[in-house]
Design a protein around this motif. Structure first.
Motif, PDB file in Angstrom:
ATOM      1  N   HIS A  10       5.547   7.080  -1.887  1.00 21.60           N
ATOM      2  CA  HIS A  10       4.681   5.936  -2.123  1.00 21.60           C
ATOM      3  C   HIS A  10       5.065   5.203  -3.416  1.00 21.60           C
ATOM      4  CE1 HIS A  10       2.239   6.820   1.333  1.00 21.60           C
ATOM      5  NE2 HIS A  10       2.148   8.076   0.932  1.00 21.60           N
ATOM      6  N   VAL A  11       5.479   5.937  -4.423  1.00 21.23           N
ATOM      7  CA  VAL A  11       5.950   5.310  -5.668  1.00 21.23           C
ATOM      8  C   VAL A  11       7.213   4.494  -5.381  1.00 21.23           C
ATOM      9  CG1 VAL A  11       6.889   5.740  -7.976  1.00 21.23           C
ATOM     10  CG2 VAL A  11       4.895   7.029  -7.182  1.00 21.23           C
ATOM     11  N   ALA A  12       8.157   5.077  -4.655  1.00 20.53           N
ATOM     12  CA  ALA A  12       9.392   4.359  -4.309  1.00 20.53           C
ATOM     13  C   ALA A  12       9.065   3.094  -3.523  1.00 20.53           C
ATOM     14  CB  ALA A  12      10.316   5.270  -3.509  1.00 20.53           C
ATOM     15  N   GLN A  13       8.150   3.186  -2.578  1.00 22.35           N
ATOM     16  CA  GLN A  13       7.754   2.020  -1.794  1.00 22.35           C
ATOM     17  C   GLN A  13       7.118   0.948  -2.686  1.00 22.35           C
ATOM     18  OE1 GLN A  13       7.036   1.914   2.317  1.00 22.35           O
ATOM     19  NE2 GLN A  13       9.127   2.078   1.565  1.00 22.35           N
ATOM     20  N   GLY A  16       9.771  -0.982  -4.386  1.00 22.75           N
ATOM     21  CA  GLY A  16      10.785  -1.573  -3.527  1.00 22.75           C
ATOM     22  C   GLY A  16      12.123  -0.857  -3.573  1.00 22.75           C
ATOM     23  N   THR A  17      12.092   0.422  -3.903  1.00 21.78           N
ATOM     24  CA  THR A  17      13.319   1.218  -3.997  1.00 21.78           C
ATOM     25  C   THR A  17      13.910   1.434  -2.609  1.00 21.78           C
ATOM     26  OG1 THR A  17      12.390   2.360  -5.901  1.00 21.78           O
ATOM     27  CG2 THR A  17      14.229   3.444  -4.783  1.00 21.78           C
ATOM     28  N   PRO A  18      15.219   1.234  -2.432  1.00 24.61           N
ATOM     29  CA  PRO A  18      15.836   1.565  -1.147  1.00 24.61           C
ATOM     30  C   PRO A  18      15.510   3.016  -0.790  1.00 24.61           C
ATOM     31  CG  PRO A  18      17.390   0.399  -2.531  1.00 24.61           C
ATOM     32  CD  PRO A  18      16.193   0.712  -3.393  1.00 24.61           C
ATOM     33  N   ARG A  34       7.338  -1.529   5.675  1.00 23.48           N
ATOM     34  CA  ARG A  34       8.665  -1.754   6.276  1.00 23.48           C
ATOM     35  C   ARG A  34       9.436  -2.795   5.470  1.00 23.48           C
ATOM     36  NH1 ARG A  34       9.886   1.841  10.548  1.00 23.48           N
ATOM     37  NH2 ARG A  34       7.897   2.668  11.167  1.00 23.48           N
ATOM     38  N   LEU A  35      10.173  -2.309   4.495  1.00 23.15           N
ATOM     39  CA  LEU A  35      10.999  -3.165   3.657  1.00 23.15           C
ATOM     40  C   LEU A  35      12.411  -3.221   4.244  1.00 23.15           C
ATOM     41  CD1 LEU A  35       9.788  -1.728   0.228  1.00 23.15           C
ATOM     42  CD2 LEU A  35       9.055  -3.854   1.315  1.00 23.15           C
TER      43      LEU A  35
END
Length: 95
Positions: A10-13, A16-18, A34-35
């Motif tokens: 959730h932190v990565a999301q 916007g971390t790949p 869904r990035l």
């Protein structure tokens, strides 16, 4: 980021971390943004998948019971048996 559905995902999301996200017992569409540089890998070939959504609340910390909720027998931890090859392929797609 490469990892399962958890706090760091959730932190990565949020940043916007790949990401390559590994799922099985929770349906990803309820948990993932869904990035463009996000890939979700999930096991869809086991009849006991997504049992977490089928259980009554509270269910946040319910451990996997190897399919017994659905009367299905599977190997221990089989639902998270996602091949390294598929993870590497997904990484190549986002990087």
């Amino acid at each position: 980021f490469v990892g399962h559905d958890g706090a760091w995902m959730h932190v990565a999301q949020a940043f916007g971390t790949p990401s390559v996200l590994l799922f099985s017992v929770a349906e990803p569409y309820t948990r993932v943004t869904r990035l463009p540089r996000t890939r979700v890998l999930e096991r869809v070939d086991l009849p006991c998948l997504h049992c977490l959504q089928n259980r009554p609340a509270p269910r946040q910390f319910t451990p996997c019971d190897n399919g017994s909720y659905a009367s299905v027998k599977v190997k221990t931890n089989e639902c998270m048996n996602i091949t390294p090859t598929s993870v590497i392929k997904a990484l190549k797609e986002i990087l």
